[in-house]
Each structure stands twice: as structure tokens, then as C-alpha cells.
Design a protein around this motif. Structure first.
Motif, mmCIF file in Angstrom:
data_model
loop_
_atom_site.group_PDB
_atom_site.id
_atom_site.type_symbol
_atom_site.label_atom_id
_atom_site.label_comp_id
_atom_site.label_asym_id
_atom_site.label_seq_id
_atom_site.Cartn_x
_atom_site.Cartn_y
_atom_site.Cartn_z
ATOM 1 N N GLU A 63 -22.377 -12.971 24.586
ATOM 2 C CA GLU A 63 -21.542 -13.942 26.253
ATOM 3 C C GLU A 63 -20.392 -13.400 26.294
ATOM 4 O O GLU A 63 -19.220 -12.796 25.392
ATOM 5 N N SER A 64 -20.139 -12.837 27.562
ATOM 6 C CA SER A 64 -19.182 -12.957 28.306
ATOM 7 C C SER A 64 -18.483 -13.668 29.310
ATOM 8 O O SER A 64 -19.219 -14.433 30.243
ATOM 9 N N ARG A 65 -17.428 -14.446 29.625
ATOM 10 C CA ARG A 65 -17.213 -15.642 29.924
ATOM 11 C C ARG A 65 -15.322 -15.244 30.729
ATOM 12 O O ARG A 65 -15.034 -14.406 30.786
ATOM 13 N N ASP A 66 -15.226 -15.920 31.212
ATOM 14 C CA ASP A 66 -13.952 -16.335 32.690
ATOM 15 C C ASP A 66 -12.908 -16.593 32.062
ATOM 16 O O ASP A 66 -13.058 -17.067 31.340
ATOM 17 N N GLU A 67 -11.631 -16.380 33.235
ATOM 18 C CA GLU A 67 -10.972 -17.748 32.552
ATOM 19 C C GLU A 67 -10.863 -18.508 32.025
ATOM 20 O O GLU A 67 -9.948 -19.142 31.271
ATOM 21 N N ARG A 68 -11.804 -19.151 33.318
ATOM 22 C CA ARG A 68 -12.195 -21.166 32.880
ATOM 23 C C ARG A 68 -13.455 -20.646 31.316
ATOM 24 O O ARG A 68 -13.259 -22.112 31.197
ATOM 25 N N GLY A 69 -13.382 -19.350 30.866
ATOM 26 C CA GLY A 69 -14.364 -20.287 29.368
ATOM 27 C C GLY A 69 -15.867 -20.599 29.665
ATOM 28 O O GLY A 69 -16.332 -20.148 29.598
ATOM 29 N N VAL A 70 -15.880 -19.312 31.757
ATOM 30 C CA VAL A 70 -17.347 -19.973 31.662
ATOM 31 C C VAL A 70 -18.399 -18.744 31.497
ATOM 32 O O VAL A 70 -18.349 -17.586 32.163
ATOM 33 N N VAL A 71 -19.182 -18.887 31.079
ATOM 34 C CA VAL A 71 -20.031 -18.091 30.639
ATOM 35 C C VAL A 71 -20.274 -16.800 32.298
ATOM 36 O O VAL A 71 -20.847 -17.640 33.511
ATOM 37 N N VAL A 72 -20.078 -15.208 32.068
ATOM 38 C CA VAL A 72 -20.683 -15.337 33.348
ATOM 39 C C VAL A 72 -21.666 -14.176 33.049
ATOM 40 O O VAL A 72 -22.150 -13.519 34.514
ATOM 41 N N SER A 73 -22.062 -13.454 32.257
ATOM 42 C CA SER A 73 -22.728 -11.741 32.294
ATOM 43 C C SER A 73 -23.053 -12.460 30.377
ATOM 44 O O SER A 73 -22.246 -12.652 29.568
ATOM 45 N N ARG A 74 -23.942 -12.080 30.174
ATOM 46 C CA ARG A 74 -24.958 -11.420 28.100
ATOM 47 C C ARG A 74 -25.450 -10.156 28.730
ATOM 48 O O ARG A 74 -26.337 -9.720 29.441
ATOM 49 N N ALA A 75 -25.304 -9.617 27.435
ATOM 50 C CA ALA A 75 -25.220 -8.509 27.059
ATOM 51 C C ALA A 75 -26.160 -8.439 26.004
ATOM 52 O O ALA A 75 -25.484 -8.736 24.476
ATOM 53 N N PRO A 76 -27.472 -7.613 25.539
ATOM 54 C CA PRO A 76 -27.557 -7.082 23.890
ATOM 55 C C PRO A 76 -26.321 -6.406 23.003
ATOM 56 O O PRO A 76 -25.612 -5.952 23.467
ATOM 57 N N ALA A 77 -26.465 -7.428 21.922
ATOM 58 C CA ALA A 77 -25.430 -6.835 20.799
ATOM 59 C C ALA A 77 -25.685 -5.314 20.794
ATOM 60 O O ALA A 77 -26.598 -4.447 20.578
ATOM 61 N N PRO A 78 -24.723 -4.797 20.780
ATOM 62 C CA PRO A 78 -24.489 -3.446 20.412
ATOM 63 C C PRO A 78 -25.595 -2.650 19.107
ATOM 64 O O PRO A 78 -25.677 -3.114 18.216
ATOM 65 N N ARG A 79 -25.175 -1.308 19.164
ATOM 66 C CA ARG A 79 -26.639 -0.854 18.214
ATOM 67 C C ARG A 79 -25.117 0.114 17.089
ATOM 68 O O ARG A 79 -24.318 0.323 17.634
ATOM 69 N N TYR A 80 -24.874 0.094 15.442
ATOM 70 C CA TYR A 80 -23.598 0.477 14.705
ATOM 71 C C TYR A 80 -24.974 1.867 14.208
ATOM 72 O O TYR A 80 -26.222 2.088 14.289
ATOM 73 N N PHE A 81 -23.731 2.877 15.021
ATOM 74 C CA PHE A 81 -24.221 4.715 14.013
ATOM 75 C C PHE A 81 -23.367 4.851 13.643
ATOM 76 O O PHE A 81 -22.111 4.681 13.578
#
Length: 206
Positions: A63-81
Motif C-alpha cells: 500500500e502507498s499512503r499520502d501525508e495523512r496516512g490514507v491509502v491511495v494505491s496498491r501495487a503487487p509486491a516486487p520480484r527479486y532477481f
């Protein structure tokens, strides 16, 4: 990602105290033809293998949050190479090569991960470290002798440097604004004593 790691390792070697400033740093495959053309002391960082670290694969979202702590977007977890580099030293004398390899070994042992100052562009997207391991035993399905055989060169002392880097999948799902108003409802009671539900006895005429 790959280009940024190439440059990070190159810069790391250049910044090392034990390595002369006039030593060339290459990314070439150390073939016989390349070795024959070499005419200056050289450190070669040859990327020979790329594979996903499936043990670190995660499911779910970050989850990505703004300065108020509110969730603004969700992204899949990164892959490790895991990017594996065959690190070799090339000079006119074997003892000089050994001293240069010693300096390279000490250089990479100083860090458990690529320093923040060298983490740029796509490497910095996730904010996660890029770990470094050196001189670890190779996987069972890969031997260094096989690498040299594929290159057509003669086996010589080398260091195996592996960088494990997170790669963002460049997918993000935006989240709608949070609900700020409550849900209201009104009810009209119906029952005995109300005008809409009065009980009237039947008349004698019925």
C-alpha cells in the motif's frame, strides 16, 4: 535495473581505496579474443547469469499512503532477481592479478548491500536494498568451470559476485477516496395505535 547495477558495481570498484585509478573496468565477456586485445590492467565485471530468487516471491499488495496516512494505491509486491557477475583481474603478472583480486574481495566485503548513494533510477523505485554476496558456493546446476568452457577461455582465479535486486512490476491500482459521510435511514413505525393501522370492530350489518 541491469544497467543501474552495472554502473553501481563499476562505481563501487572505482571508489575503492585499494584499486588504482588508472585501472580499466570492463563489462565484457572474458573470451580468448578479448584477452588478446587487452593491453592495460583491467577489472572485468562480466554478467553471466540472471534468475529470479523464487524463495523471496511474495503475494499480495503493497500500500502507498499520502501525508495523512490514507491509502491511495496498491501495487503487487516486487520480484527479486539474482544477477551473477564473474569478476576477474587482468594484468601481465599473476602476482599482480592476485593482489588486485584481494583488493576486489575487500571492496565487496565492506557492503551487505549496494550503498544508497549508488542506488538510482529504477533501483530506487521500491526503496528496498540490493543485497551483495561474494564468493558463495555456486548452485548445483551451475559450475564456474562450465562458465569458462562456454566462454572458450582458460580457467583463472575469479570472484563470484551476486546482487539480489527487487524489481517493481510497474502495476498500480488506485484506490477511491475514503467515505467521509455516514449512511442515514429513517423508518416509520406502523402498528397498534397508529392512524394507519387502527383496529375497528366489524359492524352488526356485516
Amino acid at each position: 535495473m541491469i544497467g543501474e547495477i552495472d554502473e553501481a558495481l563499476r562505481s563501487l570498484v572505482k571508489a575503492s581505496d585499494g584499486i588504482a585509478a588508472d585501472i580499466d573496468i570492463a563489462l565484457d565477456a572474458p573470451t580468448k579474443d578479448w584477452a588478446a586485445r587487452r593491453n592495460a590492467p583491467t577489472v572485468d565485471l562480466f554478467l553471466y547469469d540472471i534468475r529470479e530468487d523464487v524463495r523471496r516471491r511474495e503475494f499480495g499488495f503493497i500500500e502507498s499512503r499520502d501525508e495523512r496516512g490514507v491509502v491511495v494505491s496498491r501495487a503487487p509486491a516486487p520480484r527479486y532477481f539474482k544477477l551473477s557477475y564473474l569478476v576477474t583481474a587482468w594484468t601481465q603478472r599473476p602476482d599482480d592479478e592476485h593482489r588486485l583480486l584481494d583488493a576486489l574481495l575487500r571492496c565487496f566485503l565492506r557492503f551487505d548491500a549496494i550503498p544508497d548513494g549508488f542506488v538510482v533510477d529504477t533501483l530506487a523505485e521500491t526503496g528496498l536494498p540490493c543485497s551483495i554476496t561474494i564468493a558463495q558456493p555456486p548452485p548445483e546446476d551451475r559450475a564456474f568451470a562450465d562458465v569458462w568452457s562456454s566462454l572458450g577461455g582458460e580457467l583463472k582465479p575469479s570472484l563470484d559476485v551476486v546482487v539480489t535486486a527487487p524489481l517493481s512490476r510497474a502495476i498500480a491500482y488506485h484506490v477511491g477516496p475514503p467515505v467521509t459521510a455516514g449512511v442515514g435511514a429513517s423508518f416509520e413505525a406502523m402498528g397498534f395505535g397508529s392512524e394507519d393501522a387502527r383496529f375497528e370492530p366489524a359492524s352488526d350489518e356485516d
